[in-house]
Structure formats: structure tokens, C-alpha cells
Design a protein around this motif. Structure first.
Motif, PDB file in Angstrom:
ATOM      1  N   GLU A   1       0.815  -1.212   0.000  1.00  0.00           N
ATOM      2  CA  GLU A   1       0.000   0.000   0.000  1.00  0.00           C
ATOM      3  C   GLU A   1       0.850   1.264   0.000  1.00  0.00           C
ATOM      4  OE1 GLU A   1      -0.810   0.271   4.822  1.00  0.00           O
ATOM      5  OE2 GLU A   1      -2.479   0.208   3.419  1.00  0.00           O
ATOM      6  N   GLU A   2       2.138   1.131   0.296  1.00  0.00           N
ATOM      7  CA  GLU A   2       3.034   2.284   0.257  1.00  0.00           C
ATOM      8  C   GLU A   2       3.465   2.637  -1.166  1.00  0.00           C
ATOM      9  OE1 GLU A   2       6.253   2.224   3.081  1.00  0.00           O
ATOM     10  OE2 GLU A   2       5.111   1.000   4.497  1.00  0.00           O
ATOM     11  N   ILE A   3       3.140   1.778  -2.125  1.00  0.00           N
ATOM     12  CA  ILE A   3       3.486   2.039  -3.528  1.00  0.00           C
ATOM     13  C   ILE A   3       2.261   2.646  -4.210  1.00  0.00           C
ATOM     14  CG2 ILE A   3       4.307   1.049  -5.702  1.00  0.00           C
ATOM     15  CD1 ILE A   3       5.517  -1.227  -4.076  1.00  0.00           C
ATOM     16  N   SER A   4       2.328   3.919  -4.518  1.00  0.00           N
ATOM     17  CA  SER A   4       1.160   4.621  -5.057  1.00  0.00           C
ATOM     18  C   SER A   4       1.094   4.601  -6.582  1.00  0.00           C
ATOM     19  CB  SER A   4       1.158   6.074  -4.569  1.00  0.00           C
ATOM     20  OG  SER A   4       2.368   6.725  -4.958  1.00  0.00           O
ATOM     21  N   ASP A   5       2.244   4.476  -7.239  1.00  0.00           N
ATOM     22  CA  ASP A   5       2.279   4.553  -8.706  1.00  0.00           C
ATOM     23  C   ASP A   5       2.837   3.249  -9.284  1.00  0.00           C
ATOM     24  OD1 ASP A   5       2.348   5.238 -11.350  1.00  0.00           O
ATOM     25  OD2 ASP A   5       3.615   7.007 -11.104  1.00  0.00           O
ATOM     26  N   LYS A   6       1.961   2.288  -9.495  1.00  0.00           N
ATOM     27  CA  LYS A   6       2.405   0.977  -9.995  1.00  0.00           C
ATOM     28  C   LYS A   6       2.850   1.045 -11.451  1.00  0.00           C
ATOM     29  CE  LYS A   6      -0.616  -1.480  -6.801  1.00  0.00           C
ATOM     30  NZ  LYS A   6      -1.019  -0.210  -6.135  1.00  0.00           N
ATOM     31  N   LYS A   7       2.172   1.872 -12.228  1.00  0.00           N
ATOM     32  CA  LYS A   7       2.470   1.966 -13.661  1.00  0.00           C
ATOM     33  C   LYS A   7       3.903   2.444 -13.903  1.00  0.00           C
ATOM     34  CE  LYS A   7       0.812   4.072 -17.970  1.00  0.00           C
ATOM     35  NZ  LYS A   7       0.829   2.803 -18.702  1.00  0.00           N
ATOM     36  N   ASN A   8       4.380   3.311 -13.039  1.00  0.00           N
ATOM     37  CA  ASN A   8       5.722   3.861 -13.214  1.00  0.00           C
ATOM     38  C   ASN A   8       6.722   3.271 -12.218  1.00  0.00           C
ATOM     39  OD1 ASN A   8       5.281   5.755 -15.415  1.00  0.00           O
ATOM     40  ND2 ASN A   8       3.988   6.866 -13.957  1.00  0.00           N
ATOM     41  N   SER A   9       6.472   2.019 -11.830  1.00  0.00           N
ATOM     42  CA  SER A   9       7.398   1.298 -10.957  1.00  0.00           C
ATOM     43  C   SER A   9       8.122   0.217 -11.743  1.00  0.00           C
ATOM     44  CB  SER A   9       6.641   0.643  -9.791  1.00  0.00           C
ATOM     45  OG  SER A   9       6.056   1.609  -8.947  1.00  0.00           O
ATOM     46  N   LEU A  10       9.377   0.010 -11.412  1.00  0.00           N
ATOM     47  CA  LEU A  10      10.151  -1.110 -11.957  1.00  0.00           C
ATOM     48  C   LEU A  10      10.369  -2.087 -10.815  1.00  0.00           C
ATOM     49  CD1 LEU A  10      11.911  -2.509 -14.128  1.00  0.00           C
ATOM     50  CD2 LEU A  10      13.839  -1.153 -13.279  1.00  0.00           C
ATOM     51  N   ILE A  11       9.784  -3.256 -10.911  1.00  0.00           N
ATOM     52  CA  ILE A  11       9.894  -4.245  -9.848  1.00  0.00           C
ATOM     53  C   ILE A  11      11.086  -5.165 -10.096  1.00  0.00           C
ATOM     54  CG2 ILE A  11       8.749  -6.114  -8.606  1.00  0.00           C
ATOM     55  CD1 ILE A  11       7.416  -3.394  -8.273  1.00  0.00           C
ATOM     56  N   ILE A  12      11.956  -5.253  -9.100  1.00  0.00           N
ATOM     57  CA  ILE A  12      13.026  -6.237  -9.126  1.00  0.00           C
ATOM     58  C   ILE A  12      12.624  -7.358  -8.174  1.00  0.00           C
ATOM     59  CG2 ILE A  12      15.446  -6.752  -8.648  1.00  0.00           C
ATOM     60  CD1 ILE A  12      16.143  -3.885  -9.270  1.00  0.00           C
TER      61      ILE A  12
ATOM     62  N   GLY B   1      12.820   7.222 -15.708  1.00  0.00           N
ATOM     63  CA  GLY B   1      11.465   7.624 -15.348  1.00  0.00           C
ATOM     64  C   GLY B   1      10.698   6.637 -14.497  1.00  0.00           C
ATOM     65  N   LEU B   2      11.300   5.492 -14.185  1.00  0.00           N
ATOM     66  CA  LEU B   2      10.647   4.479 -13.356  1.00  0.00           C
ATOM     67  C   LEU B   2      11.304   4.416 -11.979  1.00  0.00           C
ATOM     68  CD1 LEU B   2      10.342   1.557 -15.939  1.00  0.00           C
ATOM     69  CD2 LEU B   2       8.601   3.267 -15.365  1.00  0.00           C
ATOM     70  N   GLU B   3      10.514   4.163 -10.960  1.00  0.00           N
ATOM     71  CA  GLU B   3      11.041   4.062  -9.598  1.00  0.00           C
ATOM     72  C   GLU B   3      11.203   2.592  -9.228  1.00  0.00           C
ATOM     73  OE1 GLU B   3      10.298   7.058  -6.229  1.00  0.00           O
ATOM     74  OE2 GLU B   3       8.848   5.453  -5.854  1.00  0.00           O
ATOM     75  N   VAL B   4      12.401   2.222  -8.778  1.00  0.00           N
ATOM     76  CA  VAL B   4      12.715   0.827  -8.476  1.00  0.00           C
ATOM     77  C   VAL B   4      12.114   0.402  -7.139  1.00  0.00           C
ATOM     78  CG1 VAL B   4      14.557  -0.842  -8.030  1.00  0.00           C
ATOM     79  CG2 VAL B   4      14.852   0.901  -9.813  1.00  0.00           C
ATOM     80  N   LYS B   5      11.470  -0.772  -7.150  1.00  0.00           N
ATOM     81  CA  LYS B   5      10.956  -1.399  -5.939  1.00  0.00           C
ATOM     82  C   LYS B   5      11.485  -2.833  -5.883  1.00  0.00           C
ATOM     83  CE  LYS B   5       8.412   2.224  -5.110  1.00  0.00           C
ATOM     84  NZ  LYS B   5       8.762   3.164  -4.010  1.00  0.00           N
ATOM     85  N   ILE B   6      11.892  -3.276  -4.685  1.00  0.00           N
ATOM     86  CA  ILE B   6      12.451  -4.607  -4.507  1.00  0.00           C
ATOM     87  C   ILE B   6      11.407  -5.524  -3.869  1.00  0.00           C
ATOM     88  CG2 ILE B   6      14.399  -5.949  -3.641  1.00  0.00           C
ATOM     89  CD1 ILE B   6      15.178  -3.501  -5.383  1.00  0.00           C
ATOM     90  N   TYR B   7      11.141  -6.654  -4.519  1.00  0.00           N
ATOM     91  CA  TYR B   7      10.187  -7.629  -3.984  1.00  0.00           C
ATOM     92  C   TYR B   7      10.914  -8.950  -3.773  1.00  0.00           C
ATOM     93  CZ  TYR B   7       5.920 -10.414  -3.490  1.00  0.00           C
ATOM     94  OH  TYR B   7       4.930 -11.249  -3.016  1.00  0.00           O
ATOM     95  N   ARG B   8      11.045  -9.374  -2.502  1.00  0.00           N
ATOM     96  CA  ARG B   8      11.760 -10.603  -2.181  1.00  0.00           C
ATOM     97  C   ARG B   8      10.779 -11.789  -2.138  1.00  0.00           C
ATOM     98  NH1 ARG B   8      13.615 -12.662   2.813  1.00  0.00           N
ATOM     99  NH2 ARG B   8      11.459 -12.294   3.418  1.00  0.00           N
TER     100      ARG B   8
ATOM    101  N   LEU C   1      -1.716  -7.118 -10.418  1.00  0.00           N
ATOM    102  CA  LEU C   1      -1.897  -5.960  -9.545  1.00  0.00           C
ATOM    103  C   LEU C   1      -1.500  -4.652 -10.217  1.00  0.00           C
ATOM    104  CD1 LEU C   1      -0.638  -7.456  -6.176  1.00  0.00           C
ATOM    105  CD2 LEU C   1      -2.943  -6.657  -6.670  1.00  0.00           C
ATOM    106  N   GLY C   2      -1.063  -4.729 -11.474  1.00  0.00           N
ATOM    107  CA  GLY C   2      -0.766  -3.514 -12.218  1.00  0.00           C
ATOM    108  C   GLY C   2       0.707  -3.220 -12.425  1.00  0.00           C
ATOM    109  N   PHE C   3       1.581  -4.098 -11.953  1.00  0.00           N
ATOM    110  CA  PHE C   3       3.021  -3.923 -12.179  1.00  0.00           C
ATOM    111  C   PHE C   3       3.387  -4.642 -13.477  1.00  0.00           C
ATOM    112  CE2 PHE C   3       2.571  -3.948  -7.498  1.00  0.00           C
ATOM    113  CZ  PHE C   3       3.111  -2.705  -7.200  1.00  0.00           C
ATOM    114  N   ASP C   4       3.719  -3.891 -14.505  1.00  0.00           N
ATOM    115  CA  ASP C   4       3.971  -4.532 -15.798  1.00  0.00           C
ATOM    116  C   ASP C   4       5.431  -4.468 -16.242  1.00  0.00           C
ATOM    117  OD1 ASP C   4       4.114  -1.847 -16.358  1.00  0.00           O
ATOM    118  OD2 ASP C   4       2.532  -1.849 -17.870  1.00  0.00           O
ATOM    119  N   LYS C   5       6.292  -3.897 -15.407  1.00  0.00           N
ATOM    120  CA  LYS C   5       7.718  -3.836 -15.735  1.00  0.00           C
ATOM    121  C   LYS C   5       8.478  -4.576 -14.640  1.00  0.00           C
ATOM    122  CE  LYS C   5       7.094   0.570 -18.091  1.00  0.00           C
ATOM    123  NZ  LYS C   5       5.648   0.662 -17.755  1.00  0.00           N
ATOM    124  N   ILE C   6       8.899  -5.779 -14.962  1.00  0.00           N
ATOM    125  CA  ILE C   6       9.506  -6.667 -13.968  1.00  0.00           C
ATOM    126  C   ILE C   6      10.829  -7.231 -14.465  1.00  0.00           C
ATOM    127  CG2 ILE C   6       9.249  -8.881 -12.764  1.00  0.00           C
ATOM    128  CD1 ILE C   6       6.269  -8.330 -12.588  1.00  0.00           C
TER     129      ILE C   6
END
Length: 310
Positions: A47-58, A101-108, A159-164
Motif C-alpha cells: 500500500e506504500e506504492i502509489s504509482d504501480k504503472k511507473n514502478s520497476l519491480i526487481i 522515469g521508473l522508480e525501483v521497488k524490490i520484492y523478495r 496488480l498492475g506492475f507490468d515492468k519486472i
């Protein structure tokens, strides 16, 4: 209220997929430790991630223990303790970085499941000795884990994260590369640190030849893809795999195999303190302070991410 609903959906989709398609013993409980992590290796809520479209998930994938044992993966592992499922510090440092332009988020992902029993491993050793080859019908971890990771990729997509992209250490790195080779349309790229899964070289080469055969089988499956968009790090003092044993990766288009043997284990300290590494700890270097600095100085990770996002 909307955020709470989204979290509940995420958990339900994840647990249902695991229960309905994988049914690996103990996985459902362990998967509750799947989480986003900040730069300190601390878990935080989606819930702390507000902009899923502009997130890069690692999606980060941990290493592995012996095949017949379940891999440990703590919800809150101590910083740098990769054997408890902690994320490699160099990856954590990318948290909230802006890349093209994308913000990196780490998902373990906690994909630690039991693989093949010792009894079955011996069965294949006998088969290899008597027939000169094996007919693999059981699943060891490197077959199970990519399926688990792929489920998480699809959950995040829903969930809307399309850049992984994928990242992993040791067996987690190998699993990530296996998935990258199969699903380039789902996974943009892969960062693999000291990929390995068959045990120490002296074991899969001689003592336990069945693991040499399992390794060869995995390599042959990888070779079905001529392109793997990845950066792979290897060290000559790694007792599991080294630049020479991993040289087959050089045949893949878009894969950069980095030999970082210039970085000496004895000059490094573990990420959580000042304890020095011994000369045979090349496999452990990714968890060290000096490795993080080495990658920063060479700008390897940022450059790789910038290139794959062009």
C-alpha cells in the motif's frame, strides 16, 4: 479502505495460485514472507506504492541449501545474511532509484521448498552408473523454484506492475536465468550473482555425478533460447561455479558475463560488520560491503537497467 481491499486481493490471489497449481509442501506458509523490502532490508506493505504503472519491480530470489532440505527465508532477515533469505545489499541500494522515469521497488520471494530426497538422488546415481545417462522424472529445486517465481510475476502483473526484472544469488540467480530464457515477454531482464545450484564443483564433477547430470540437463534447457537479457557475475574463487564453468553463458545474445575476480575475498568484510572473508569465500562476496562499492564504481547495475529500459 481501497488499499486494504487491494492487499487482501493480493494475498488471496497469491495463496490460491500456490495452493491450486503448485501444492508444494510447506510453501504456502513460507510464501507469507514474500514482501517488498526497502534499502535497509526491512519489509514494507504494497500500500506504500502509489504509482504501480511507473514502478520497476526487481523480484529478488535467495540462495539454496541441500536439495532435500527446505530453504530458510525469514520475514525480517538480518542485513546481509543471504543464507536467511536476505537480499544482496547491492540490490537493496537500488530501492526508490529513478531509472528512465521508473522508480525501483524490490520484492523478495521466499521460494524455499524441499527438492529431491536423498534416496531419489542415490537412485539417479545408480542409474547414471549403470546406463550412462538418467531419465529425470522427479523435481529438484531448480525445477520447482522457477514455477514458484513465475507465479509471483503473474500475481504482480495482475496488480498492475507490468515492468519486472529478476535478480538472484546462487540458486536464486540460476532460477532467474532459467525463467528469463523461457519468458522474455514477461521478464525484461535478469541480474544474477554467482549463479549455481548443483553444489560445489568438486562434488558435481566427481563425488555426486548425478548432480553433474542435473546441471547439464538444466544447461541444455537454457540453450533452447539463443537470447537471455541478463548481467551475470562470477568469481574464480567461487567453490560452486566460476567464470570458466559458466563460460557457456557467453554464447547467449544480450548476456554480459562479468568476471569480477579482481575483487579479492580477503579484502572484503561481511555486510553486517567488520569480519573479514577468507580466500575461499568467492561465493559469499556479493553479500560484502566491497562488492556493493565495486558495482557502484563500475556502474554495472544502473547501466544495465538503463539499457534494458530504452
Amino acid at each position: 479502505m481501497k488499499k486494504i481491499f487491494l492487499i487482501l486481493i493480493f494475498l488471496l490471489v497469491s495463496s490460491n495460485l500456490l495452493a491450486n497449481t503448485l501444492e508444494y509442501k510447506g510453501l504456502e506458509k513460507l510464501s507469507k514472507n514474500n514482501t517488498f523490502m526497502n534499502n535497509k532490508g526491512e519489509p514494507y506493505s504494497i500500500e506504500e506504492i502509489s504509482d504501480k504503472k511507473n514502478s520497476l519491480i526487481i523480484i529478488y530470489n535467495h540462495g539454496s541449501t541441500q536439495d532435500h532440505k527446505q530453504d530458510p527465508c525469514k520475514l525480517k532477515p538480518k542485513f546481509g545474511y543471504v543464507w536467511n533469505g536476505a537480499v544482496v545489499p547491492a540490490i537493496l541500494k537500488l530501492h526508490n532509484k529513478k531509472i528512465n522515469g521508473l522508480e525501483v521497488k524490490i520484492y523478495r520471494v521466499c521460494s524455499g521448498v524441499k527438492g529431491m530426497s536423498v534416496k531419489n538422488q542415490k537412485k539417479y546415481r545408480k542409474e547414471l552408473k549403470s546406463k550412462g545417462k538418467i531419465n529425470l522424472v522427479d523435481e529438484h529445486k531448480i525445477i520447482k523454484r522457477p514455477k514458484i517465481i513465475l507465479n509471483e510475476v503473474e500475481n504482480l502483473n495482475n496488480l498492475g506492475f507490468d515492468k519486472i526484472i529478476l535478480s538472484g544469488y546462487s540458486a536464486g540467480g540460476w532460477s532467474s536465468l532459467v525463467l528469463q530464457s523461457k519468458y522474455p515477454e514477461k521478464i525484461i531482464g535478469t541480474i544474477a550473482f554467482n549463479p549455481a545450484f548443483a553444489g560445489p564443483k568438486k562434488e558435481w564433477q566427481k563425488k555426486y555425478p548425478e548432480w553433474g547430470a542435473f546441471r547439464e540437463d538444466s544447461i541444455n534447457k537454457l540453450k533452447k533460447a539463443d537470447t537471455i537479457n541478463a548481467i551475470v557475475f562470477a568469481h574464480k574463487d567461487d567453490t560452486f561455479e566460476d567464470p570458466k564453468t559458466l563460460s557457456f553463458f557467453e554464447n547467449f545474445k544480450d548476456l554480459n558475463l562479468i568476471d569480477y575476480s579482481e575483487l579479492k575475498p580477503t579484502t572484503c568484510t561481511y555486510a553486517d560488520g567488520d569480519k573479514k572473508m577468507s580466500s575461499d569465500k568467492g561465493h559469499n562476496i556479493p553479500q560484502s560491503k566491497c562488492f556493493t562499492k565495486y558495482l557502484d564504481d563500475k556502474n554495472y547495475l544502473i547501466s544495465f537497467l538503463e539499457n534494458i529500459l530504452r
